[in-house]
Design a protein around this motif. Structure first.
Motif, PDB file in Angstrom:
ATOM      1  N   ALA A 146      22.075 -89.106  56.817  1.00  0.00           N
ATOM      2  CA  ALA A 146      20.160 -88.657  57.277  1.00  0.00           C
ATOM      3  C   ALA A 146      20.380 -88.879  58.653  1.00  0.00           C
ATOM      4  O   ALA A 146      19.086 -89.006  58.959  1.00  0.00           O
ATOM      5  CB  ALA A 146      20.101 -90.009  56.214  1.00  0.00           C
ATOM      6  N   GLY A 147      21.216 -89.898  59.331  1.00  0.00           N
ATOM      7  CA  GLY A 147      20.955 -90.296  60.981  1.00  0.00           C
ATOM      8  C   GLY A 147      20.519 -88.725  61.518  1.00  0.00           C
ATOM      9  O   GLY A 147      19.667 -88.368  62.064  1.00  0.00           O
ATOM     10  N   ARG A 148      21.741 -88.364  61.265  1.00  0.00           N
ATOM     11  CA  ARG A 148      21.797 -86.647  61.863  1.00  0.00           C
ATOM     12  C   ARG A 148      20.650 -85.548  61.387  1.00  0.00           C
ATOM     13  O   ARG A 148      19.759 -85.626  63.227  1.00  0.00           O
ATOM     14  CB  ARG A 148      23.306 -85.955  61.576  1.00  0.00           C
ATOM     15  CG  ARG A 148      24.726 -86.392  61.774  1.00  0.00           C
ATOM     16  CD  ARG A 148      25.055 -85.061  61.656  1.00  0.00           C
ATOM     17  NE  ARG A 148      25.572 -85.691  60.248  1.00  0.00           N
ATOM     18  CZ  ARG A 148      26.990 -85.407  59.994  1.00  0.00           C
ATOM     19  NH1 ARG A 148      27.675 -86.949  60.926  1.00  0.00           N
ATOM     20  NH2 ARG A 148      27.080 -84.899  58.497  1.00  0.00           N
ATOM     21  N   GLU A 149      19.877 -86.737  60.429  1.00  0.00           N
ATOM     22  CA  GLU A 149      18.841 -85.131  60.270  1.00  0.00           C
ATOM     23  C   GLU A 149      17.954 -85.552  60.404  1.00  0.00           C
ATOM     24  O   GLU A 149      16.603 -84.951  61.199  1.00  0.00           O
ATOM     25  CB  GLU A 149      18.455 -85.357  58.367  1.00  0.00           C
ATOM     26  CG  GLU A 149      19.879 -84.191  57.353  1.00  0.00           C
ATOM     27  CD  GLU A 149      19.831 -83.265  58.138  1.00  0.00           C
ATOM     28  OE1 GLU A 149      20.775 -82.252  57.954  1.00  0.00           O
ATOM     29  OE2 GLU A 149      18.825 -82.382  58.129  1.00  0.00           O
ATOM     30  N   ALA A 150      17.485 -87.150  61.091  1.00  0.00           N
ATOM     31  CA  ALA A 150      16.332 -87.806  61.579  1.00  0.00           C
ATOM     32  C   ALA A 150      16.251 -87.538  62.708  1.00  0.00           C
ATOM     33  O   ALA A 150      15.340 -86.913  63.852  1.00  0.00           O
ATOM     34  CB  ALA A 150      16.830 -89.704  61.586  1.00  0.00           C
ATOM     35  N   THR A 151      18.026 -87.238  63.911  1.00  0.00           N
ATOM     36  CA  THR A 151      17.638 -87.504  65.238  1.00  0.00           C
ATOM     37  C   THR A 151      17.633 -85.536  64.999  1.00  0.00           C
ATOM     38  O   THR A 151      16.605 -84.957  66.315  1.00  0.00           O
ATOM     39  CB  THR A 151      19.487 -87.290  64.928  1.00  0.00           C
ATOM     40  OG1 THR A 151      19.529 -89.063  65.077  1.00  0.00           O
ATOM     41  CG2 THR A 151      19.318 -86.915  67.069  1.00  0.00           C
TER      42      THR A 151
END
Length: 408
Positions: A146-151
């Motif tokens: 999820a963090g990669r998508e948010a980044t």
């Protein structure tokens, strides 16, 4: 321009006179053009400040993410402190961006959208750290995704904002250049001086545009790098094992689970790679390295990473032991992971199953041995045939002699 380097008194006087006259004419031009006053909120410098804040915001977010990953590898609280400082700085940057874009509703909406995306990324960072501390690496993996998508969302909004600011910057440059031309045409007596000055300004603008294009290309490069790293980490064909500086496993990828039969939870924060390797081979390797480097090396994890810790490329063969006790040969490449100051914070061991290559090598040697035996047998048969032919010739010669004697 050479005239600005170590000018003489006469040159200073000439420059002073020219600048004074230019200022007087500029004041007159501004007074004449008072119907279209220059505004700080519509200046080129204002757009550059916005773009500079975008770059600083991107840098702070990247540093915060890198600090958290460094904490995952090392458990050093100092990385979290630096991460929190960078996240707090983003609030200061957003306040400045809001002040800089008060005159434009579209830019204000884009800043609010970007702030929402950054806040979402901040929450995921904090949640992933909490889950990692409480439950370990595997439990936090959904949050990492999820963090990669948010980044990606943050970078996309920044890229769109940068493109819009570039368009706005070009419009403002055109407007200011138009105003400059009006003033320059009124300064006939200083035409040469202003032409040189204009050339100097254009040179600076070209450098600024080149820098802006480079900063636009940076997010795409980061996205490609991140995708490549994800592909390597999630590959099932390579075992990727990352440890902390003491050798305790911190990351155990899909390929390692498939090759060794362990789940990541079985080994992370529990054992070193030496615990899943052939102990006799490690002892032999430690003895060999001790002789080579003339220093005692302890059999264990130190023997596996001794060369890498000293910056020496190290690729060697090693027997891994699966969870069920079976063994298989592997080719292992070891790399030391270092922080910004060059200190070793961990090691990365990438391994491939060497079973197929060794089997093919054994089959090749067996084929060569069989071929060699066949050649020996063929040589023996050839020698026997030659001996039989020689015996036949001797017999015929003897019979011919026995027949000729009575006839004579």
């Amino acid at each position: 321009m050479r005239i600005f380097k170590n000018p003489s008194v006469e040159q200073l006087a000439l420059i002073g006179f020219g600048v004074t006259l230019a200022v007087l004419l500029l004041v007159g031009g501004i007074a004449w053009n008072i119907a279209r006053p220059l505004s700080d909120m519509k200046s080129v410098d204002h757009s550059r400040k916005v773009m500079s804040d975008f770059d600083e915001l991107r840098s702070r977010m990247d540093r915060a993410e890198n600090g958290q990953w460094a904490y995952f590898l090392t458990r050093e609280k100092s990385y979290l402190a630096q991460r929190d400082l960078d996240l707090d700085d983003t609030k200061r940057i957003f306040k400045r961006l809001n002040d800089l874009t008060l005159d434009n509703n579209d830019r204000q909406a884009r800043i609010r959208k970007l702030q929402a995306a950054v806040d979402a990324r901040r929450r995921i960072l904090l949640n992933s750290q909490a889950v990692f501390d409480a439950q370990g690496f595997n439990a936090a993996q959904p949050l990492f995704i999820a963090g990669r998508e948010a980044t990606k969302t943050v970078h996309r909004i920044m890229l769109e904002g940068g493109q819009q600011e570039d368009i706005l910057l070009e419009d403002r440059k055109s407007d200011e250049l138009f105003r400059l031309k009006i003033i320059v045409t009124s300064i006939v007596l200083l035409l040469i001086f202003l032409a040189l000055l204009s050339g100097w300004i254009r040179h600076l603008l070209r450098e600024r545009l080149a820098l802006a294009r480079t900063s636009q290309a940076a997010p795409q490069s980061l996205l490609k790098t991140g995708a490549l790293q994800d592909a390597i980490f999630n590959s099932a064909n390579f075992s990727s094992i990352a440890t902390d500086a003491k050798g305790v496993i911190q990351i155990f990828n899909v390929g390692a689970e498939r090759m060794l039969g362990f789940a990541a939870a079985d080994v992370v924060d529990k054992v070193t790679p030496a615990g899943i390797s052939d102990s006799q081979e490690i002892i032999a390797r430690a003895a060999t390295l001790s002789r080579e480097f003339k220093t005692p090396i302890t059999p264990g994890f130190e023997a596996l990473v001794f060369k890498a810790s000293r910056g020496i490329e190290d690729i060697y063969e090693l027997t891994y032991i699966r969870k069920d006790g079976s063994r298989f040969p592997a080719i292992v490449s070891v790399t030391a992971l270092r922080d910004a100051e060059g200190r070793v914070i961990g090691y990365l061991l990438i391994g491939t199953d060497n079973t197929t290559r060794l089997r093919v090598e054994a089959e090749r040697k067996q084929f060569e041995l069989t071929l060699q035996k066949s050649n020996i047998a063929l040589e023996g048969a050839k020698a026997a045939a030659e001996k039989a032919n020689q015996a036949k010739s001797e017999f015929l010669s003897s019979m011919s002699h026995e027949l000729r004697t009575p006839l004579n």
